[in-house]
Design an enzyme around this catalytic site. Sequence first.
Site, PDB file in Angstrom:
ATOM      1  N   TYR A  79      -7.165   3.374   7.848  1.00 58.25           N
ATOM      2  CA  TYR A  79      -5.965   2.980   7.090  1.00 58.25           C
ATOM      3  C   TYR A  79      -4.828   2.601   8.048  1.00 58.25           C
ATOM      4  O   TYR A  79      -4.224   1.541   7.928  1.00 58.25           O
ATOM      5  CB  TYR A  79      -5.502   4.122   6.171  1.00 58.25           C
ATOM      6  CG  TYR A  79      -4.091   3.923   5.663  1.00 58.25           C
ATOM      7  CD1 TYR A  79      -3.812   2.978   4.695  1.00 58.25           C
ATOM      8  CD2 TYR A  79      -3.025   4.654   6.201  1.00 58.25           C
ATOM      9  CE1 TYR A  79      -2.514   2.756   4.253  1.00 58.25           C
ATOM     10  CE2 TYR A  79      -1.723   4.450   5.760  1.00 58.25           C
ATOM     11  CZ  TYR A  79      -1.476   3.501   4.787  1.00 58.25           C
ATOM     12  OH  TYR A  79      -0.192   3.280   4.366  1.00 58.25           O
TER      13      TYR A  79
ATOM     14  N   SER B 298       4.070   1.251   8.084  1.00 64.22           N
ATOM     15  CA  SER B 298       4.135   2.716   8.042  1.00 64.22           C
ATOM     16  C   SER B 298       4.449   3.266   9.418  1.00 64.22           C
ATOM     17  O   SER B 298       4.086   2.668  10.447  1.00 64.22           O
ATOM     18  CB  SER B 298       2.769   3.229   7.583  1.00 64.22           C
ATOM     19  OG  SER B 298       2.655   4.617   7.803  1.00 64.22           O
TER      20      SER B 298
ATOM     21  N   LYS C  51      -2.667  -1.148   9.111  1.00 63.66           N
ATOM     22  CA  LYS C  51      -1.225  -1.441   9.219  1.00 63.66           C
ATOM     23  C   LYS C  51      -0.916  -2.095  10.562  1.00 63.66           C
ATOM     24  O   LYS C  51      -0.153  -3.065  10.641  1.00 63.66           O
ATOM     25  CB  LYS C  51      -0.399  -0.156   9.043  1.00 63.66           C
ATOM     26  CG  LYS C  51      -0.457   0.417   7.643  1.00 63.66           C
ATOM     27  CD  LYS C  51       0.093  -0.543   6.598  1.00 63.66           C
ATOM     28  CE  LYS C  51      -0.088  -0.053   5.181  1.00 63.66           C
ATOM     29  NZ  LYS C  51       0.115  -1.098   4.155  1.00 63.66           N
TER      30      LYS C  51
HETATM   31  P1  NAD Z   1       0.060   2.735  -4.547  1.00 63.81           P
HETATM   32  O1  NAD Z   1      -1.400   2.945  -4.436  1.00 63.81           O
HETATM   33  O2  NAD Z   1       0.805   3.524  -5.564  1.00 63.81           O
HETATM   34  O3  NAD Z   1       0.360   1.180  -4.823  1.00 63.81           O
HETATM   35  C1  NAD Z   1      -0.428   0.152  -4.280  1.00 63.81           C
HETATM   36  C2  NAD Z   1      -0.795  -0.813  -5.411  1.00 63.81           C
HETATM   37  O4  NAD Z   1      -1.596  -1.865  -4.858  1.00 63.81           O
HETATM   38  C3  NAD Z   1      -1.599  -0.146  -6.510  1.00 63.81           C
HETATM   39  O5  NAD Z   1      -0.965  -0.397  -7.759  1.00 63.81           O
HETATM   40  C4  NAD Z   1      -2.970  -0.829  -6.435  1.00 63.81           C
HETATM   41  O6  NAD Z   1      -3.564  -0.964  -7.702  1.00 63.81           O
HETATM   42  C5  NAD Z   1      -2.625  -2.160  -5.786  1.00 63.81           C
HETATM   43  N1  NAD Z   1      -3.725  -2.787  -5.049  1.00 63.81           N
HETATM   44  C6  NAD Z   1      -4.487  -2.251  -4.063  1.00 63.81           C
HETATM   45  N2  NAD Z   1      -5.396  -3.150  -3.646  1.00 63.81           N
HETATM   46  C7  NAD Z   1      -5.183  -4.277  -4.362  1.00 63.81           C
HETATM   47  C8  NAD Z   1      -5.811  -5.554  -4.401  1.00 63.81           C
HETATM   48  N3  NAD Z   1      -6.860  -5.851  -3.631  1.00 63.81           N
HETATM   49  N4  NAD Z   1      -5.349  -6.493  -5.284  1.00 63.81           N
HETATM   50  C9  NAD Z   1      -4.310  -6.207  -6.083  1.00 63.81           C
HETATM   51  N5  NAD Z   1      -3.681  -5.027  -6.100  1.00 63.81           N
HETATM   52  C10 NAD Z   1      -4.125  -4.066  -5.261  1.00 63.81           C
HETATM   53  O7  NAD Z   1       0.684   2.948  -3.095  1.00 63.81           O
HETATM   54  P2  NAD Z   1       2.209   3.094  -2.636  1.00 63.81           P
HETATM   55  O8  NAD Z   1       2.428   4.490  -2.202  1.00 63.81           O
HETATM   56  O9  NAD Z   1       3.112   2.501  -3.654  1.00 63.81           O
HETATM   57  O10 NAD Z   1       2.180   2.210  -1.321  1.00 63.81           O
HETATM   58  C11 NAD Z   1       2.606   0.855  -1.323  1.00 63.81           C
HETATM   59  C12 NAD Z   1       2.463   0.289   0.071  1.00 63.81           C
HETATM   60  O11 NAD Z   1       3.226   1.081   0.983  1.00 63.81           O
HETATM   61  C13 NAD Z   1       1.034   0.303   0.610  1.00 63.81           C
HETATM   62  O12 NAD Z   1       0.837  -0.865   1.396  1.00 63.81           O
HETATM   63  C14 NAD Z   1       1.006   1.533   1.488  1.00 63.81           C
HETATM   64  O13 NAD Z   1       0.031   1.428   2.483  1.00 63.81           O
HETATM   65  C15 NAD Z   1       2.408   1.507   2.054  1.00 63.81           C
HETATM   66  N6  NAD Z   1       2.875   2.824   2.538  1.00 63.81           N
HETATM   67  C16 NAD Z   1       2.842   3.900   1.680  1.00 63.81           C
HETATM   68  C17 NAD Z   1       3.242   5.150   2.139  1.00 63.81           C
HETATM   69  C18 NAD Z   1       3.196   6.354   1.241  1.00 63.81           C
HETATM   70  O14 NAD Z   1       3.219   7.474   1.752  1.00 63.81           O
HETATM   71  N7  NAD Z   1       3.136   6.201  -0.092  1.00 63.81           N
HETATM   72  C19 NAD Z   1       3.692   5.303   3.467  1.00 63.81           C
HETATM   73  C20 NAD Z   1       3.738   4.179   4.302  1.00 63.81           C
HETATM   74  C21 NAD Z   1       3.317   2.933   3.809  1.00 63.81           C
HETATM   75  N1  UFG Z   2       0.939  19.376   4.144  1.00 68.12           N
HETATM   76  C1  UFG Z   2       0.699  20.713   3.871  1.00 68.12           C
HETATM   77  N2  UFG Z   2      -0.026  21.011   2.760  1.00 68.12           N
HETATM   78  C2  UFG Z   2      -0.514  20.064   1.915  1.00 68.12           C
HETATM   79  C3  UFG Z   2      -0.245  18.688   2.211  1.00 68.12           C
HETATM   80  C4  UFG Z   2       0.481  18.390   3.342  1.00 68.12           C
HETATM   81  O1  UFG Z   2       1.117  21.602   4.609  1.00 68.12           O
HETATM   82  O2  UFG Z   2      -1.187  20.410   0.931  1.00 68.12           O
HETATM   83  C5  UFG Z   2       1.756  19.045   5.331  1.00 68.12           C
HETATM   84  C6  UFG Z   2       1.003  18.195   6.342  1.00 68.12           C
HETATM   85  O3  UFG Z   2       0.305  19.009   7.247  1.00 68.12           O
HETATM   86  C7  UFG Z   2       2.158  17.430   6.991  1.00 68.12           C
HETATM   87  C8  UFG Z   2       3.203  17.302   5.882  1.00 68.12           C
HETATM   88  O4  UFG Z   2       2.849  18.272   4.907  1.00 68.12           O
HETATM   89  O5  UFG Z   2       2.705  18.195   8.004  1.00 68.12           O
HETATM   90  C9  UFG Z   2       3.209  15.936   5.242  1.00 68.12           C
HETATM   91  O6  UFG Z   2       1.891  15.610   4.836  1.00 68.12           O
HETATM   92  P1  UFG Z   2       1.569  14.390   3.878  1.00 68.12           P
HETATM   93  O7  UFG Z   2       0.094  14.388   3.637  1.00 68.12           O
HETATM   94  O8  UFG Z   2       2.454  14.421   2.683  1.00 68.12           O
HETATM   95  O9  UFG Z   2       2.020  13.129   4.739  1.00 68.12           O
HETATM   96  P2  UFG Z   2       1.542  12.664   6.177  1.00 68.12           P
HETATM   97  O10 UFG Z   2       2.723  12.760   7.075  1.00 68.12           O
HETATM   98  O11 UFG Z   2       0.315  13.359   6.614  1.00 68.12           O
HETATM   99  O12 UFG Z   2       1.078  11.169   5.872  1.00 68.12           O
HETATM  100  C10 UFG Z   2       2.010  10.213   5.405  1.00 68.12           C
HETATM  101  C11 UFG Z   2       1.375   9.202   4.448  1.00 68.12           C
HETATM  102  C12 UFG Z   2       0.394   8.333   5.173  1.00 68.12           C
HETATM  103  C13 UFG Z   2       0.967   7.767   6.436  1.00 68.12           C
HETATM  104  C14 UFG Z   2       1.533   8.868   7.279  1.00 68.12           C
HETATM  105  C15 UFG Z   2       2.218   8.332   8.489  1.00 68.12           C
HETATM  106  O13 UFG Z   2       0.712   9.875   3.395  1.00 68.12           O
HETATM  107  O14 UFG Z   2       0.063   7.240   4.320  1.00 68.12           O
HETATM  108  O15 UFG Z   2       2.505   9.583   6.522  1.00 68.12           O
HETATM  109  O16 UFG Z   2       2.619   9.359   9.326  1.00 68.12           O
HETATM  110  F1  UFG Z   2       0.012   7.120   7.137  1.00 68.12           F
END
Ligand code: NAD
Ligand code: UFG
Length: 339
Positions: free
Chosen positions: A150, A125, A154
């Site tokens: 969290y 991330s 990473k």
């Molecule tokens: P998500 O929660 O939709 O998917 C993650 C999946 O992992 C889920 O289906 C959950 O059931 C499974 N899981 C969690 N722990 C587990 C375990 N111990 N054993 C088996 N399965 C398990 O999340 P996502 O948004 O699809 O994110 C996927 C990956 O990308 C994650 O590693 C997350 O940290 C990373 N990531 C996500 C974002 C974002 O904003 N969505 C940003 C940067 C990185």
């Molecule tokens: N925001 C609002 N109102 C809301 C929600 C979010 O104004 O109700 C704003 C936040 O302040 C931010 C932007 O929208 O400026 C994006 O916010 P998100 O919560 O959607 O995303 P973040 O950038 O805070 O976080 C995301 C992922 C995290 C990751 C991070 C890394 O959700 O998993 O990016 O920067 F760690």
Amino acid sequence: MKIIVTGGTGYIGSHTVVELQQDGHEVVIVDNLANSTINVLDGIQGITGTRPAFEKIDLTDRPATLDFFARHKDARAVIHFAALKAVGESVSKPLEYYYNNLNSLMNVLAGMRGNGIPNLVFSSSCTVYGQADVLPVTERTPRHEAESPYGNTKVMSEDIIRDLMRVEKSMNGIALRYFNPIGAHPSALIGELPVGVPNNLIPYLTQTAAGIREQLSVFGDDYDTPDGSPLRDYIDVVDLAKAHVVAIRRLLEGKNKANYEYFNIGTGRALSVLEIIAAFERATGVKVNYKIVGRRAGDIEKVWADTTLANNELGWRAEVPIEQTLANAWKWQQRLASK
Ligand code: NAD
Ligand code: UFG
């Protein structure tokens, strides 16, 4: 080629499974369904015509995980998505986050090493950069101390993989540092399943547009940005999924230049919260009820990616226009509401 996808019923995992299948790969999903549902398999099958193999296993269960890998030693690569990902929750439950995210990674790596499965793509991330001093961030931008447990998982996961790859020269890894993944598959058959009140901008915005939430709070308009609201690099989830397919291809074809590489996966374009709201209204014709409130604790002001390395080395670039991404998010929201 057989590919194992951990967390494959999750948001990004499910979109990646679709792209892998469409690229001709055979996929085995392993997930404990902690944050996803089995119905996601129907959505994947609806898009690709093929139901991926699925095993419900908690990857923190070492014997069960090692047994799974022993039964799938013919797989050539693993994409490791499985993790807990709620930043705020990780602050109140640090042990649960460290336990889940680090143990599952170490069990997956042990399963790969023990069974000769050489290639890993890992979900990292942009959180590892924190508030960078120089923008946009490149892969050489120093990582900052993580803002949350969290984020720290990473940073630590990247380092665990790096240290293993240093000694296991036959193994190869690519860490993809995602910026802000948003949107849904254009079919609206899969998308993000927010549980409870969403924390992230786009699900909150679409739920407000749908009337489920009364008003979207914009967290701050006094940042040092053109309109005062924070800047992010919002990456379409299908574009992001495709980055995994090219990363897998790079590893399978042995085109990687080191046995552990990092790539920024974003658009290279910074958009403010207010610009996102305006783009959503343009794309859908739906007005969003919002108000400016105070800053959210822990938010960084601005971050966006320099994607030169991913563009040049992976031959990948983000393609979906932001209006299309937001229209897809809206279509998915409407489908969720109709269920
Ligand atoms: P998500 O929660 O939709 O998917 C993650 C999946 O992992 C889920 O289906 C959950 O059931 C499974 N899981 C969690 N722990 C587990 C375990 N111990 N054993 C088996 N399965 C398990 O999340 P996502 O948004 O699809 O994110 C996927 C990956 O990308 C994650 O590693 C997350 O940290 C990373 N990531 C996500 C974002 C974002 O904003 N969505 C940003 C940067 C990185
Ligand atoms: N925001 C609002 N109102 C809301 C929600 C979010 O104004 O109700 C704003 C936040 O302040 C931010 C932007 O929208 O400026 C994006 O916010 P998100 O919560 O959607 O995303 P973040 O950038 O805070 O976080 C995301 C992922 C995290 C990751 C991070 C890394 O959700 O998993 O990016 O920067 F760690």
